[in-house]
Design an enzyme around this catalytic site. Sequence first.
Site, PDB file in Angstrom:
ATOM      1  N   GLU A 165       0.864  -1.190   0.000  1.00 43.08           N
ATOM      2  CA  GLU A 165       0.000   0.000   0.000  1.00 43.08           C
ATOM      3  C   GLU A 165       0.901   1.240   0.000  1.00 43.08           C
ATOM      4  OE1 GLU A 165      -1.639   0.618   3.915  1.00 43.08           O
ATOM      5  OE2 GLU A 165      -3.303   1.848   3.156  1.00 43.08           O
ATOM      6  N   ASN A 169      -6.964   6.165  -1.671  1.00 40.15           N
ATOM      7  CA  ASN A 169      -5.859   5.254  -1.374  1.00 40.15           C
ATOM      8  C   ASN A 169      -6.052   4.095  -2.350  1.00 40.15           C
ATOM      9  OD1 ASN A 169      -4.057   3.406  -0.330  1.00 40.15           O
ATOM     10  ND2 ASN A 169      -4.531   3.885   1.820  1.00 40.15           N
ATOM     11  N   LYS A 206      -9.389   1.998  -1.868  1.00 43.71           N
ATOM     12  CA  LYS A 206      -9.611   1.471  -0.513  1.00 43.71           C
ATOM     13  C   LYS A 206     -10.957   1.915   0.062  1.00 43.71           C
ATOM     14  CE  LYS A 206      -7.109   1.246   3.930  1.00 43.71           C
ATOM     15  NZ  LYS A 206      -5.835   1.705   4.598  1.00 43.71           N
ATOM     16  N   GLU A 228      -6.299   8.724   7.697  1.00 44.62           N
ATOM     17  CA  GLU A 228      -6.795   8.256   6.392  1.00 44.62           C
ATOM     18  C   GLU A 228      -8.197   8.774   6.119  1.00 44.62           C
ATOM     19  OE1 GLU A 228      -4.858   3.862   6.656  1.00 44.62           O
ATOM     20  OE2 GLU A 228      -5.784   4.406   4.770  1.00 44.62           O
ATOM     21  N   CYS A 270      -4.865  -3.028   2.979  1.00 41.78           N
ATOM     22  CA  CYS A 270      -4.577  -2.874   4.385  1.00 41.78           C
ATOM     23  C   CYS A 270      -5.752  -3.159   5.324  1.00 41.78           C
ATOM     24  CB  CYS A 270      -3.982  -1.500   4.655  1.00 41.78           C
ATOM     25  SG  CYS A 270      -3.001  -1.517   6.163  1.00 41.78           S
ATOM     26  N   ASN A 289       0.272  -1.008   5.307  1.00 42.15           N
ATOM     27  CA  ASN A 289       1.212  -0.243   6.138  1.00 42.15           C
ATOM     28  C   ASN A 289       0.572  -0.270   7.528  1.00 42.15           C
ATOM     29  OD1 ASN A 289       2.681   2.513   4.263  1.00 42.15           O
ATOM     30  ND2 ASN A 289       1.894   0.648   3.435  1.00 42.15           N
TER      31      ASN A 289
HETATM   32  N1  ING Z   1      -3.279   0.452   8.688  1.00 39.81           N
HETATM   33  C1  ING Z   1      -3.787  -0.256   9.806  1.00 39.81           C
HETATM   34  C2  ING Z   1      -4.390  -1.615   9.425  1.00 39.81           C
HETATM   35  O1  ING Z   1      -5.579  -1.799   9.366  1.00 39.81           O
HETATM   36  C3  ING Z   1      -4.866  -0.017  11.901  1.00 39.81           C
HETATM   37  C4  ING Z   1      -4.786   0.556  10.532  1.00 39.81           C
HETATM   38  C5  ING Z   1      -3.901   0.292  12.816  1.00 39.81           C
HETATM   39  C6  ING Z   1      -5.881  -0.882  12.216  1.00 39.81           C
HETATM   40  C7  ING Z   1      -3.973  -0.239  14.091  1.00 39.81           C
HETATM   41  C8  ING Z   1      -5.971  -1.440  13.480  1.00 39.81           C
HETATM   42  C9  ING Z   1      -5.013  -1.105  14.419  1.00 39.81           C
HETATM   43  O2  ING Z   1      -3.591  -2.522   9.231  1.00 39.81           O
HETATM   44  C10 ING Z   1      -3.903   0.823   7.541  1.00 39.81           C
HETATM   45  N2  ING Z   1      -3.163   1.562   6.676  1.00 39.81           N
HETATM   46  O3  ING Z   1      -5.055   0.518   7.294  1.00 39.81           O
END
Ligand code: ING
Length: 311
Positions: free
Chosen positions: A47, A110, A127, A146, A172, A197
């Site tokens: 991503e 995204n 996304k 985001e 992601c 990420n």
């Molecule tokens: N990153 C994270 C993911 O879903 C996240 C967002 C962070 C979700 C921490 C849950 C806990 O892997 C992205 N870019 O979506």
Amino acid sequence: MARTLTVGAAQLGPIQRSDTRKQVVRRLIELLREAHARNCKLVVYPELALTTFFPRWMMEGQAEVDAFFERAMPNADVQPLFDEARRLGIGFHLGYAELAEQEGRTRRFNTAILVDPNGDFVGKYRKIHLPGHAEYEPQRPFQHLEKRYFEVGDLGWPVWRAFGGIVGMCICNDRRWPETFRVMGLKGVELVVCGFNTPEFNASMVEPGHHRMMHHFLSVQSGAYQNGTWVVAVAKAGMEEGCMLHGGTCVAAPSGELVAVASTLGDELLAYTMDLDATAPIKNTIFNFARHRRVEHYGIIVEQTGAIPPP
Ligand code: ING
């Protein structure tokens, strides 16, 4: 006769804010050449593979934000990647921040694209599940904006006949939502490619560190098993601007089994030869949707957004 496909999961180490697109594209091409040496026909990049994970910062100026977006794809910076992929006869998946002038207004997504070994576009995905928040939250050591910088994707989860099978994409956070894989499963998907990420530190809740990787693998493996599809999930990993992104680039088989996992937090190519026909046993038996699903009981899943407990 097995329908084999050799896929290269091209994990990226950190991309710092000062790293230029040209520097990053050189890394992508290095991974592409290694993939060629290992007979890959498809290379999956993460991503937002062209820049640092910029939603970790609150930026007021739209021009500052838009510097992280691509206004065209390909463009001068990424054209060398497209050219080398075509020269080597390798298709690829690339995640990036897309700025599009659509219906007279500027849209920001995204995005991920799929390009075939001839260099032709197969498809695009934007996304849908945007995690995090839209306003600055001072208590967080890193923001996750985001919902501020991207619109919800407007393309659904398409699948395409490509690379000898039926291929789909997600990005992601999408992997954590079963609806993502089920929509593609209902279209017969045999390979889902997913860049991510994921910060190691989750500012929204206190959780043991090992839960992050467990949840990542759990999401990928269950998506694969419950829809009888291969899943290739590729990290941007490592310490980016003081924020550690976890690794865990992996290949999950339709059985749900993890058959390959990256072992570093840097640029690393994981090459795996999969048999797309291995999806059939799962799709034809335990998850034979036509035989076993009971849609007359599923209405609440699309009619209701949040949970409503009994009084
Ligand atoms: N990153 C994270 C993911 O879903 C996240 C967002 C962070 C979700 C921490 C849950 C806990 O892997 C992205 N870019 O979506």
